[in-house]
Design a protein around this motif. Structure first.
Motif, short mmCIF file in Angstrom:
data_model
loop_
_atom_site.label_atom_id
_atom_site.label_comp_id
_atom_site.label_asym_id
_atom_site.label_seq_id
_atom_site.Cartn_x
_atom_site.Cartn_y
_atom_site.Cartn_z
N ASN A 369 -49.44 -2.92 -69.22
CA ASN A 369 -48.64 -3.73 -70.15
C ASN A 369 -47.83 -2.85 -71.09
O ASN A 369 -46.64 -3.04 -71.29
CB ASN A 369 -49.56 -4.64 -70.96
N ILE A 392 -50.65 -8.25 -64.95
CA ILE A 392 -51.07 -9.64 -64.73
C ILE A 392 -52.05 -9.72 -63.55
O ILE A 392 -53.09 -10.39 -63.61
CB ILE A 392 -49.84 -10.53 -64.50
N GLN A 395 -55.41 -8.37 -64.65
CA GLN A 395 -56.11 -9.27 -65.57
C GLN A 395 -56.78 -10.41 -64.80
O GLN A 395 -57.93 -10.78 -65.10
CB GLN A 395 -55.14 -9.84 -66.61
N TYR A 396 -56.08 -10.97 -63.82
CA TYR A 396 -56.70 -12.03 -63.01
C TYR A 396 -57.89 -11.48 -62.21
O TYR A 396 -58.92 -12.13 -62.07
CB TYR A 396 -55.67 -12.66 -62.07
N ARG A 413 -54.89 -12.07 -73.30
CA ARG A 413 -54.21 -10.88 -72.76
C ARG A 413 -53.21 -11.28 -71.68
O ARG A 413 -52.13 -10.69 -71.58
CB ARG A 413 -55.25 -9.90 -72.21
N LEU A 414 -53.57 -12.26 -70.86
CA LEU A 414 -52.61 -12.74 -69.86
C LEU A 414 -51.38 -13.35 -70.53
O LEU A 414 -50.25 -13.16 -70.06
CB LEU A 414 -53.28 -13.77 -68.96
N SER A 415 -51.59 -14.08 -71.61
CA SER A 415 -50.46 -14.67 -72.33
C SER A 415 -49.49 -13.60 -72.80
O SER A 415 -48.27 -13.74 -72.70
CB SER A 415 -50.96 -15.49 -73.53
N TYR A 418 -47.59 -12.18 -69.70
CA TYR A 418 -46.59 -13.14 -69.22
C TYR A 418 -45.43 -13.26 -70.21
O TYR A 418 -44.26 -13.36 -69.81
CB TYR A 418 -47.24 -14.51 -69.02
N GLN A 440 -46.38 -20.48 -67.97
CA GLN A 440 -47.75 -19.96 -67.84
C GLN A 440 -48.34 -19.66 -69.21
O GLN A 440 -49.51 -19.96 -69.48
CB GLN A 440 -47.74 -18.67 -67.00
#
Length: 803
Positions: A369, A392, A395-396, A413-415, A418, A440
């Motif tokens: 990131n 991303i 993270q998934y 963290r995903l937010s 994205y 998302q």
């Protein structure tokens, strides 16, 4: 404290440090924020393992006298006795030398000396224990597992072998099995404090903090003098935030009572002070920790964070570099160093640090990131997109099974990732994927006003103003005092001619802007919109000055020395004037439609033209034409502001023209670096830039009559007739030949009527203008209107009454 004194306090030479890293995990950068770091100083796991194997007896340990071995253990012990090694003075001497090498830290020699002992007598458990310990210290954890496994087969009651096997499994990431072996060691040796201490670190890694605290407490009940355990328990209490601060302080204080020279406890007190907002006190604690333990990387790390918070950034950078030099193979360290470089505008070193971190630890989504952030700032859009996408994916993967509910921290963290990706895609004109990213974010963070506002901005840029207005209203419902969302809502409503509440909306908006300016904040209304709003002229100028100041601040962060200029002297005979045009609109854009021929029409005996493109090729005829006709055309779309400014300076440009101003794709930081001695604004932005680094504006007396000169920060270079270039005679000469023109019927226009048209976006006109048009149309008998396609539906069905 100056840098040299700080370095002396940490036992370091007062010389420049090399590149390296530290034990801080970089935090993700929010789209609307600056990048920052959050602390993860040597986890309890790492501290607990610090001297563990040295405390393990290297000979065969017997069960405690009161312990009763279960039948399986007794049977295995009997088998081991049958295989007992034959005493050998020569082998005993070799093993004694191996012990000495191990205690001296020469683990390679220890292995070399121990290997022939094990080969000659494979059933010697003391040799297996030493082999496992040496392998562990060399980071060869699988070999450590094998050696201790063999020892357990020979003597299942050897608690030290169980504990050492658990240590190696913990390093290999198998926490569940490690905990099983720690418990096995404790069944065999209930007062085995090392096993309790290290089992606690495995429990922490599993997120079982209460169980870890219980294990630490059990160790202290056995031996209250365990300084490491007091410190580790203090770290766990500190991790609980303000609620655990007092308990953490008590544990650190007890560790220092037991051992006043125990550096990690001073580090812990420094962490507490910093987290309480007292960076100066924290710096003193970190200095004491480093005085007690020269070369203590965690103390350097903490000092770097404290210095950063004290805005002593160059000293902070030096501490991070020094700490990293002590841990050159630590990915977290390099990630943290990259964060410091990024904050200081050193984009290439930041990128290199992040890439090095990822080479050491490929599964490091936070580094991906932050690498994306640095690449974005450097103008390397494609690489930045790849970095955000990798973040991303990881993270998934970290979250576990697809479709499973995401824990709050993972969703957060995903937010961030994205949002960063969506912002980059939006800025590069990729509206549809940007909207998908922001959708998302809104799904992952449904109660976040920022997520709703960012989604609204993506819709707005895609021309979906109704959807944008709905998203902004959602953001304002979540946070009523949200100036950016309100400003964008007002703009979207103007884009659909929603004028019912125009007066009150603009009154509130003006109040928001003035409050922001008074508070030293960047106003939410952009200069390009301000010139179309019913704002007083002084307010529009103040808005432009604020945005100019933001660009100047970004340029200052790059820490670029003053760029050289051509000599301030008349041109010599035969010397040409070097003129630079800098724009993000060399392509299918109105600017190129209007002045596409200008760049190739200069008299090359007197003027040398340089075009610096801030956007990549779009494949359009206008881009191809400008590239072909301009004497020098430089695609700088992938460059950072510093590189562009250096190139303009190196090209010896005399006059640099900013063709963007405050329009999309502008890189005003380039002009803030002052790469040319004369810099001016032209064409793209007809209002004032408010920028001291753009002291000239090329305009005309109609656009800038004498009565409004006070609204401009620039000196005005007035064209005698019209400043606005129009290239139709060269680019569209066919329209001058009536024989080639289509008939009115062919384009759907009625014959014999006057056609009124307006090709502007709707937010550029207001109710008064629209009322004037209607009055004209009523008075002209044979007329029709032909607004631009994006306006036609809205004007045909206006939301409010027609004037």
């Amino acid at each position: 404290m100056d840098l040299a004194a700080l370095q002396r306090g940490f036992g370091l030479p007062a010389t420049p440090f090399g590149l390296a890293g530290c034990l801080i995990q970089p935090a993700e950068q929010q789209t609307l924020g600056q990048p920052s770091v959050c602390i993860d100083y040597g986890s309890a796991h790492a501290l607990a393992l610090g001297g563990l194997l040295q405390a393990v007896p290297l000979g065969v340990a017997a069960l405690p006298p009161t312990a009763v071995a279960p039948p399986a253990v007794a049977a295995a012990s009997a088998a081991a006795a049958a295989l007992a090694p034959v005493p050998s003075p020569e082998l005993d001497l070799l093993l004694a030398e191996a012990h000495e090498a191990y205690r001296a830290g020469d683990y390679t020699r220890a292995l070399a000396l121990c290997a022939p002992v094990h080969a000659a007598s494979p059933c010697r458990v003391d040799a297996l224990l030493l082999l496992g310990a040496a392998h562990y210290q060399r980071g060869e954890y699988a070999a450590c597992v094998a050696a201790n496994d063999a020892a357990i087969l020979l003597d299942p009651g050897l608690a030290e072998a169980h504990a050492n096997l658990a240590n190696a499994l913990q390093q290999l990431g198998d926490m569940d099995t490690a905990i099983v072996y720690y418990r096995s060691a404790l069944r065999l040796k209930p007062r085995f404090t090392d096993a309790l201490n290290n089992m606690a670190s495995a429990l922490v890694a599993k997120g079982l903090v209460p169980a870890a605290m219980e294990a630490y407490g059990a160790a202290l009940a056995i031996n209250p003098g365990l300084v490491d355990v007091h410190n580790n328990l203090g770290d766990l209490w500190r991790a609980q935030g303000a609620a655990g601060a007092a308990a953490a302080r008590a544990r650190y204080a007890e560790a220092l009572r037991l051992d006043p020279g125990y550096a990690p406890a001073w580090r812990g007190l420094g962490d507490l002070a910093r987290e309480a907002g007292d960076a100066a006190a924290a710096l003193g604690c970190y200095g004491e920790a480093a005085r007690l333990r020269p070369g203590y990387a965690d103390a350097l790390t903490g000092a770097g964070v404290a210095l950063k918070e004290l805005r002593r950034r160059s000293e902070a950078e030096a501490c991070f570099e020094a700490a990293a030099a002590l841990r050159p193979a630590c990915a977290l360290s390099l990630g943290n160093l990259g964060g410091m470089y990024y904050e200081r505008g050193k984009l290439e070193p930041a990128i290199a640090a992040y890439r090095r971190a990822l080479s050491l630890q490929p599964l490091f989504p936070e580094a991906y990131n932050n690498l994306g952030n640095a690449l974005r700032e450097a103008g390397r859009v494609g690489e930045a997109v790849e970095a955000y996408a990798a973040c991303i994916r990881q993270q998934y993967a970290r979250a576990g099974a697809p479709g499973a509910p995401l824990p709050g921290p993972v969703a957060g963290r995903l937010s961030v990732a994205y949002a960063n990706l969506g912002g980059l895609l939006k800025a590069s004109g990729q509206a549809a994927p940007a909207i998908a990213c922001y959708e998302q974010v809104a799904s992952l963070s449904p109660e976040s006003p920022e997520a709703a506002a960012n989604l609204g901005s993506a819709y707005k840029d895609a021309g979906q103003h109704d959807a944008a207005a709905a998203a902004y209203k959602r953001a304002l419902a979540l946070r009523p005092d949200f100036p950016e969302a309100f400003a964008n809502l007002v703009h979207s409503l103007q884009c659909v001619c929603e004028w019912a509440e125009r007066g009150p909306l603009f009154a509130r908006l003006e109040g928001d802007v003035r409050r922001d300016l008074a508070g030293g904040r960047l106003p939410a209304v952009q200069p390009f919109h301000a010139m179309a709003y019913p704002f007083p002229a002084d307010l529009a100028l103040a808005i432009s000055r604020a945005y100019a100041g933001q660009a100047a601040l970004a340029a200052a962060r790059l820490a670029l020395p003053p760029l050289p200029h051509p000599p301030a002297a008349p041109l010599a005979r035969g010397q040409r004037l070097r003129v630079a045009y800098v724009s993000a609109d060399f392509g299918n854009h109105p600017l190129s439609h209007l002045m596409g021929s200008v760049f190739g029409l200069h008299d090359r005996t007197r003027v040398e033209v340089f075009c610096y493109a801030l956007s990549p090729p779009d494949g359009s005829e206008w881009r191809r034409r400008i590239e072909a006709e301009a004497e020098h055309f430089v695609d700088a779309s992938g460059w950072g502001p510093a590189d562009i400014a250096r190139r303009i300076s190196a090209d010896g440009v005399h006059v640099a023209l900013n063709l963007n101003g405050y329009t999309r794709g502008a890189r005003n930081e380039v002009f803030a670096l002052r790469p040319a001695p004369v810099q001016a604004s032209y064409m793209g932005f007809p209002a004032t830039t408010g920028a001291p680094y753009l002291p000239w504006l090329i305009t005309d007396p109609v656009v800038a009559p004498p009565t409004v000169r006070h609204c401009y920060s620039e000196a005005l270079a007035l064209m005698p007739h019209c400043y606005f270039v129009n290239d139709y005679a060269r680019a569209h000469g066919d329209v001058l030949d009536k024989s080639t023109l289509p008939t009115r019927a062919e384009v759907g226009l009625p014959p014999g009527k006057v056609v009124y048209a307006c090709s502007n976006q709707l937010y550029k006109f207001d109710p008064d203008t629209f009322a004037t048009w209607c009055r004209i149309l009523r008075r002209v008998p044979d007329r029709c209107t032909n607004p631009c396609p994006t306006s036609r539906d809205r004007l045909a069905n206006p939301p409010g009454p027609w004037p």
